[in-house]
Motif scaffolding. Structure first.
Motif, mmCIF file in Angstrom:
data_model
loop_
_atom_site.group_PDB
_atom_site.id
_atom_site.type_symbol
_atom_site.label_atom_id
_atom_site.label_comp_id
_atom_site.label_asym_id
_atom_site.label_seq_id
_atom_site.Cartn_x
_atom_site.Cartn_y
_atom_site.Cartn_z
ATOM 1 N N UNK A 33 2.287 14.594 -13.610
ATOM 2 C CA UNK A 33 1.148 15.143 -14.333
ATOM 3 C C UNK A 33 1.036 16.650 -14.138
ATOM 4 N N UNK A 34 1.205 17.117 -12.880
ATOM 5 C CA UNK A 34 1.169 18.552 -12.597
ATOM 6 C C UNK A 34 2.295 19.290 -13.323
ATOM 7 N N UNK A 35 3.493 18.732 -13.284
ATOM 8 C CA UNK A 35 4.629 19.346 -13.959
ATOM 9 C C UNK A 35 4.377 19.439 -15.460
ATOM 10 N N UNK A 36 3.855 18.403 -16.052
ATOM 11 C CA UNK A 36 3.555 18.419 -17.483
ATOM 12 C C UNK A 36 2.482 19.461 -17.799
ATOM 13 N N UNK A 37 1.501 19.619 -16.929
ATOM 14 C CA UNK A 37 0.469 20.644 -17.144
ATOM 15 C C UNK A 37 1.070 22.041 -17.087
ATOM 16 N N UNK A 38 1.976 22.280 -16.135
ATOM 17 C CA UNK A 38 2.642 23.585 -16.044
ATOM 18 C C UNK A 38 3.463 23.857 -17.305
ATOM 19 N N UNK A 39 4.212 22.857 -17.766
ATOM 20 C CA UNK A 39 5.012 23.020 -18.979
ATOM 21 C C UNK A 39 4.124 23.288 -20.199
ATOM 22 N N UNK B 61 0.830 -1.208 0.000
ATOM 23 C CA UNK B 61 0.000 0.000 0.000
ATOM 24 C C UNK B 61 0.868 1.264 0.000
ATOM 25 N N UNK B 62 1.905 1.244 0.807
ATOM 26 C CA UNK B 62 2.811 2.386 0.895
ATOM 27 C C UNK B 62 3.493 2.635 -0.453
ATOM 28 N N UNK B 63 3.972 1.546 -1.126
ATOM 29 C CA UNK B 63 4.600 1.669 -2.439
ATOM 30 C C UNK B 63 3.609 2.225 -3.458
ATOM 31 N N UNK B 64 2.355 1.728 -3.430
ATOM 32 C CA UNK B 64 1.333 2.201 -4.353
ATOM 33 C C UNK B 64 1.058 3.688 -4.165
ATOM 34 N N UNK B 65 0.970 4.139 -2.887
ATOM 35 C CA UNK B 65 0.724 5.559 -2.611
ATOM 36 C C UNK B 65 1.888 6.426 -3.107
ATOM 37 N N UNK B 66 3.110 5.943 -2.903
ATOM 38 C CA UNK B 66 4.287 6.684 -3.366
ATOM 39 C C UNK B 66 4.257 6.794 -4.892
ATOM 40 N N UNK B 67 3.923 5.705 -5.582
ATOM 41 C CA UNK B 67 3.846 5.736 -7.045
ATOM 42 C C UNK B 67 2.740 6.668 -7.524
ATOM 43 N N UNK B 68 1.589 6.681 -6.807
ATOM 44 C CA UNK B 68 0.483 7.576 -7.179
ATOM 45 C C UNK B 68 0.893 9.041 -7.010
ATOM 46 N N UNK B 69 1.551 9.363 -5.880
ATOM 47 C CA UNK B 69 2.013 10.736 -5.658
ATOM 48 C C UNK B 69 2.990 11.162 -6.738
#
Length: 148
Positions: A29-35, A15-23
């Protein structure tokens, strides 16, 4: 030595690994939107600058057309002066001076440079800064301050 975890611990680690991958995926995704937004703004700015340059060059073209019309008027006025004047007026250059096609300072209008003490026929002196002259069979303009 492989660590063995009980099923509950293993589930928590996954679960911890999955949350880290989601973050991480959300950050990418946010960085790509800013670019993408920054690129969009840059494209819009380039487009606006292109339009402004296009408009300003059209204004310059319009301004170049008007002096041509004025020159035609000047030639007509000169013809009237020649008809009423019997004697031709001659002057000499006081220094080397650029002989131009138009009453413009741009280098592209220079026909040639006349040396000091060159005798020219003055056709029109009505302008405050320029004299229309004939030199070597060519009609053009020189700055008034270089004639005597």
């Amino acid at each position: 030595m492989a660590a063995t975890y009980d099923p509950e611990t293993r589930r928590r680690l996954e679960d911890r690994k999955r949350k880290i991958e989601q973050r991480r995926a959300e950050q990418i995704k946010r960085r790509n939107n800013y670019l993408l937004a920054a690129c969009g703004i840059i494209v819009v700015l380039i487009f606006v600058i292109g339009i402004v340059n296009s408009c300003s060059s059209k204004e310059k073209t319009t301004n170049v057309d008007n002096p041509t019309t004025k020159e035609v008027t000047t030639v007509e006025m000169t013809t009237a002066v020649e008809e009423t004047t019997v004697a031709k007026v001659y002057k000499k250059t006081t220094d080397s001076v650029n002989f131009r096609k138009k009453k413009k300072i741009a280098d592209k209008y220079i026909i040639e440079t006349l040396p000091k003490n060159t005798k020219v026929e003055v056709v029109d002196e009505s302008d405050d800064e320029w004299c229309q002259i004939i030199y070597d069979g060519k009609t053009g303009y020189v700055s008034k301050e270089y004639l005597k």
